[in-house]
Write a protein that holds these residues in place. Sequence first.
Motif, mmCIF file in Angstrom:
data_model
loop_
_atom_site.group_PDB
_atom_site.id
_atom_site.type_symbol
_atom_site.label_atom_id
_atom_site.label_comp_id
_atom_site.label_asym_id
_atom_site.label_seq_id
_atom_site.Cartn_x
_atom_site.Cartn_y
_atom_site.Cartn_z
ATOM 1 N N GLY A 44 -9.159 5.949 -52.693
ATOM 2 C CA GLY A 44 -10.259 5.741 -53.624
ATOM 3 C C GLY A 44 -10.141 6.787 -54.718
ATOM 4 N N VAL A 45 -10.330 6.379 -55.970
ATOM 5 C CA VAL A 45 -10.165 7.262 -57.122
ATOM 6 C C VAL A 45 -11.429 7.196 -57.973
ATOM 7 C CG1 VAL A 45 -8.741 7.790 -59.136
ATOM 8 C CG2 VAL A 45 -7.701 6.680 -57.138
ATOM 9 N N ILE A 46 -11.962 8.367 -58.319
ATOM 10 C CA ILE A 46 -13.150 8.437 -59.178
ATOM 11 C C ILE A 46 -12.902 9.456 -60.272
ATOM 12 C CG2 ILE A 46 -15.543 9.287 -59.269
ATOM 13 C CD1 ILE A 46 -16.198 7.722 -56.881
ATOM 14 N N GLY A 47 -13.229 9.075 -61.497
ATOM 15 C CA GLY A 47 -13.155 9.994 -62.619
ATOM 16 C C GLY A 47 -14.463 10.746 -62.787
ATOM 17 N N LEU A 48 -14.350 11.988 -63.242
ATOM 18 C CA LEU A 48 -15.513 12.848 -63.473
ATOM 19 C C LEU A 48 -15.521 13.257 -64.936
ATOM 20 C CD1 LEU A 48 -14.823 15.138 -60.418
ATOM 21 C CD2 LEU A 48 -16.591 13.408 -60.515
ATOM 22 N N SER A 49 -16.689 13.255 -65.556
ATOM 23 C CA SER A 49 -16.799 13.709 -66.934
ATOM 24 C C SER A 49 -18.106 14.471 -67.103
ATOM 25 C CB SER A 49 -16.734 12.524 -67.896
ATOM 26 O OG SER A 49 -17.786 11.617 -67.633
ATOM 27 N N GLY A 50 -18.177 15.259 -68.148
ATOM 28 C CA GLY A 50 -19.333 16.104 -68.428
ATOM 29 C C GLY A 50 -18.823 17.421 -68.963
ATOM 30 N N ASN A 51 -19.409 18.539 -68.504
ATOM 31 C CA ASN A 51 -18.932 19.859 -68.918
ATOM 32 C C ASN A 51 -17.659 20.263 -68.178
ATOM 33 O OD1 ASN A 51 -20.991 20.131 -70.772
ATOM 34 N ND2 ASN A 51 -22.360 21.093 -69.298
ATOM 35 N N ALA A 52 -17.232 19.433 -67.256
ATOM 36 C CA ALA A 52 -15.919 19.534 -66.622
ATOM 37 C C ALA A 52 -15.416 18.099 -66.539
ATOM 38 C CB ALA A 52 -16.004 20.164 -65.242
ATOM 39 N N GLN A 53 -14.095 17.944 -66.547
ATOM 40 C CA GLN A 53 -13.515 16.611 -66.468
ATOM 41 C C GLN A 53 -12.387 16.610 -65.453
ATOM 42 O OE1 GLN A 53 -12.305 15.685 -70.474
ATOM 43 N NE2 GLN A 53 -14.366 15.066 -71.062
ATOM 44 N N GLY A 54 -12.209 15.470 -64.819
ATOM 45 C CA GLY A 54 -11.113 15.380 -63.872
ATOM 46 C C GLY A 54 -11.189 14.139 -63.019
ATOM 47 N N THR A 55 -10.501 14.219 -61.900
ATOM 48 C CA THR A 55 -10.347 13.082 -61.007
ATOM 49 C C THR A 55 -10.443 13.559 -59.562
ATOM 50 O OG1 THR A 55 -8.843 12.088 -62.605
ATOM 51 C CG2 THR A 55 -8.785 11.188 -60.384
ATOM 52 N N VAL A 56 -11.018 12.718 -58.726
ATOM 53 C CA VAL A 56 -11.077 12.939 -57.286
ATOM 54 C C VAL A 56 -10.399 11.757 -56.607
ATOM 55 C CG1 VAL A 56 -12.586 13.201 -55.285
ATOM 56 C CG2 VAL A 56 -13.280 14.114 -57.480
ATOM 57 N N VAL A 57 -9.522 12.062 -55.647
ATOM 58 C CA VAL A 57 -8.839 11.026 -54.892
ATOM 59 C C VAL A 57 -9.116 11.253 -53.408
ATOM 60 C CG1 VAL A 57 -6.601 10.013 -54.295
ATOM 61 C CG2 VAL A 57 -6.984 10.894 -56.617
ATOM 62 N N LEU A 58 -9.640 10.244 -52.739
ATOM 63 C CA LEU A 58 -9.800 10.260 -51.286
ATOM 64 C C LEU A 58 -8.745 9.310 -50.735
ATOM 65 C CD1 LEU A 58 -11.229 10.997 -48.642
ATOM 66 C CD2 LEU A 58 -12.827 9.120 -49.101
ATOM 67 N N SER A 59 -7.750 9.855 -50.034
ATOM 68 C CA SER A 59 -6.624 9.061 -49.545
ATOM 69 C C SER A 59 -6.662 8.990 -48.023
ATOM 70 C CB SER A 59 -5.307 9.680 -50.030
ATOM 71 O OG SER A 59 -4.230 8.831 -49.720
#
Length: 159
Positions: A44-59
């Motif tokens: 599962g992949v989720i993008g994050l945005s705001g005052n920090a940006q990135g990606t989280v992957v639950l494998s």
Amino acid sequence: MRADYINPFIQSLCTTFETMLSCEITRGQLYLREPNTALHDISGVIGLSGNAQGTVVLSLDKKVALAAASVLLMCEAEEINADVVDAVGELTNMVAGGAKAKLEEYQLSISLPSVVTGTGHEIRFPSNVTPICVPFNSPWGPLKIEVGLAAVQQLAGAH
């Protein structure tokens, strides 16, 4: 990437597995992810945005995905199908949502989850983000979470 970014995701993953799946997971040694690292069978992949940006992957290993989906769906999942994909997406959403609540100062928004399946698939992070990977073991098999997150100021300075 700073360690204080990863801890809320670790805590949220452990809490989600304990409360939603009645499954205790044990954490392995965290490490910096190398490029082109293969993941487990479903991620599962989720993008994050705001005052920090990135990606989280639950494998998740296939056995873990099937067992987790079986608990969430309250029926036996025997193959990776649309219901299992939805369950993995929802688990990823719960983990990211729980971590987001602990990272309020970054005013994060989370995207809808995407789910990638297949043996040896890869998720590529932006070149200026080195994700931290944390492997876990469960009674059902192995899983891991990868978090690549950077403050917006860091990203602006990278160009």
